[in-house]
Design an enzyme around this catalytic site. Structure first.
Site, PDB file in Angstrom:
ATOM      1  CE1 TYR A 171      40.679  15.634  22.429  1.00  0.00           C
ATOM      2  CE2 TYR A 171      43.032  14.401  23.886  1.00  0.00           C
ATOM      3  CZ  TYR A 171      41.335  15.365  23.842  1.00  0.00           C
ATOM      4  OH  TYR A 171      40.419  14.852  24.602  1.00  0.00           O
ATOM      5  N   PRO A 174      37.497  17.537  34.686  1.00  0.00           N
ATOM      6  CG  PRO A 174      39.504  16.217  35.371  1.00  0.00           C
ATOM      7  CD  PRO A 174      39.032  16.784  34.468  1.00  0.00           C
TER       8      PRO A 174
END
Length: 291
Positions: A58, A205
């Site tokens: 990231y 999720p």
């Protein structure tokens, strides 16, 4: 205080609240966006988050540095987990898997410095590098754990067979695979984790944009006075006690919405209706960022 069902002990000893936070989407620049990202990370901790997920990928460590700016010195009980095993080519600038022992060791050393810690309590291998023997990759992490630089070892985007092979080399504390209410491809991996007491951190999720479009999810949300996102997260939390969702966002209002899902209770009938949903087709998945 959280109820027992809202917490989990990774490896049997590292206590975290089960609903965590994924930091991947926090922007590190420009300055105004960075300031808002810092505020989101701080708000997550204020609301009780004790597990934050980041990775070297990231921003080449920029995301880790952002979390340090926001949260260091870290409050007691906060675990920041990071990932290694992906490296940028000096020639092309492209990211690729690289699980060579020297690379993994160097990335862990740099992560320790960036995160300003003496030990990374949970370090995950971002992906298994098929060009490097698994024993070399896992063995290097085992050595780093023996040296006190890693507390626990996790894996990401693996199969049951790969988990079994890795566990022959070292204890595995966590697995981070793509998984949500509408995408259950890795159900066998989750089942293996549940049987072994291994933490399962589903990335993505919530199926972005899709949860609100499915009539059954929208109906359950309306019955509960909740949002489809909250219903999806509540389903995950009730699906298996080893599931530790790490929803990510760059907005405080979305963060608060996500974390409120910890208090949402699905009835047996509602859960049964959601359990029967078909898995979402994923034709464009490979184009998405991979946590």
């Amino acid at each position: 205080m959280p109820t027992p069902s809202s917490t989990f002990r990774i490896s049997g000893d590292l206590l975290v609240r089960r609903l965590g936070f994924g930091a991947m989407h926090l922007p590190t620049e420009p300055a105004a966006d960075r300031a808002r990202a810092v505020a989101v990370a701080r708000r997550a901790v204020e609301l009780g988050v004790t597990l934050i997920d980041t990775a070297y990928l990231y921003g080449g460590g920029a995301n880790e540095e952002l979390l340090v700016e926001a949260l260091h010195p870290y409050p007691d009980g906060l675990t920041v987990t990071t990932k290694v095993g992906v490296e940028r080519s000096a020639d092309s600038g492209e990211w690729g898997l690289d699980g060579r022992p020297a690379v993994l060791r160097a990335q862990v050393e740099r992560a320790l410095r960036r995160l300003r810690v003496e030990r990374i309590e949970l370090l995950q291998l971002h992906r298994i590098d098929p060009a490097t023997p698994l024993a070399d990759q896992i063995g290097t992490l085992r050595e780093l754990r023996a040296e006190g630089k890693i507390g626990r070892i996790g894996l990401s985007e693996i199969t049951v067979a790969e988990l079994d092979r890795a566990r022959e080399i070292v204890d595995i504390a966590s697995v981070q695979n793509r998984y949500n209410l509408l995408d259950r491809e890795h159900e066998p991996v989750l089942a293996a984790c549940a049987a072994a007491g291994i933490a399962f951190l589903p990335w993505r999720p919530v199926a972005a944009g899709a949860a609100g479009e499915r009539a059954e999810i929208a109906a359950v949300a309306a019955e509960l006075g909740a949002t489809p996102t909250q219903v999806s997260l509540a389903w995950l939390l009730g699906h298996a006690p080893v599931v530790l969702p790490i929803p990510g966002t760059a907005r405080t209002d979305h963060l608060e919405e996500n974390l409120a899902a910890a208090d949402l209770r699905l009835s047996p009938s509602q859960r049964d209706r959601l359990d029967r949903l078909d898995r979402l087709d994923r034709p464009d998945d490979m184009a998405d960022p991979q946590p």
